[in-house]
Design a protein around this motif. Sequence first.
Motif, mmCIF file in Angstrom:
data_model
loop_
_atom_site.group_PDB
_atom_site.id
_atom_site.type_symbol
_atom_site.label_atom_id
_atom_site.label_comp_id
_atom_site.label_asym_id
_atom_site.label_seq_id
_atom_site.Cartn_x
_atom_site.Cartn_y
_atom_site.Cartn_z
ATOM 1 N N UNK A 15 0.840 -1.206 0.000
ATOM 2 C CA UNK A 15 0.000 0.000 0.000
ATOM 3 C C UNK A 15 0.871 1.251 0.000
ATOM 4 N N UNK A 16 1.920 1.250 0.804
ATOM 5 C CA UNK A 16 2.823 2.403 0.864
ATOM 6 C C UNK A 16 3.487 2.630 -0.487
ATOM 7 N N UNK A 17 3.924 1.560 -1.121
ATOM 8 C CA UNK A 17 4.561 1.699 -2.429
ATOM 9 C C UNK A 17 3.567 2.222 -3.466
ATOM 10 N N UNK A 18 2.352 1.681 -3.468
ATOM 11 C CA UNK A 18 1.333 2.131 -4.423
ATOM 12 C C UNK A 18 0.960 3.600 -4.207
ATOM 13 N N UNK A 19 0.966 4.026 -2.953
ATOM 14 C CA UNK A 19 0.609 5.410 -2.633
ATOM 15 C C UNK A 19 1.806 6.349 -2.730
ATOM 16 N N UNK A 20 2.999 5.795 -2.861
ATOM 17 C CA UNK A 20 4.197 6.620 -2.978
ATOM 18 C C UNK A 20 4.652 7.219 -1.665
ATOM 19 N N UNK A 21 4.532 6.462 -0.582
ATOM 20 C CA UNK A 21 4.954 6.972 0.726
ATOM 21 C C UNK A 21 5.573 5.855 1.554
ATOM 22 N N UNK A 22 6.131 6.208 2.659
ATOM 23 C CA UNK A 22 6.784 5.256 3.559
ATOM 24 C C UNK A 22 5.718 4.570 4.420
#
Length: 133
Positions: A15-22
């Motif tokens: 989810x973090x990768x898909x949203x572009x965040x840590x």
Amino acid sequence: MSGRELKAVYVISVAAELAGMHPQTLRIYERRGLVRPERTEGGNRRYSDADIELLRRISELTDQGLNLEGIRRVMVLENENARLRAELDQAREIALHAIRHAEESGARPGGDLVPLKQAMAVYRRAPSNPDRD
């Protein structure tokens, strides 16, 4: 939303990768009540497509300089706006249906339908004054 958008399938790292965040950022957002991922029986977070879109919206707002409280307030207002727009669309549809029904039942255009807003004046006779009579 489709069932796929609501089905929570992504672990926090995906989810973090898909949203572009840590991933830690997602935990912070959850603690602040901005996002509410589902939990497995073991307590692991699972994010849906809708959650990912929400995280992207949060990212847009942070890029515009809003702090987390400002983002929370914007999201509340956006949700309220969406609810009110849906309510207005429903009211318009009901009104159009009523107009069609009235026209189909033989109502004369402009004759049988009365506007909702009409000025109404109420005249009352002033109480009589025995000294003037």
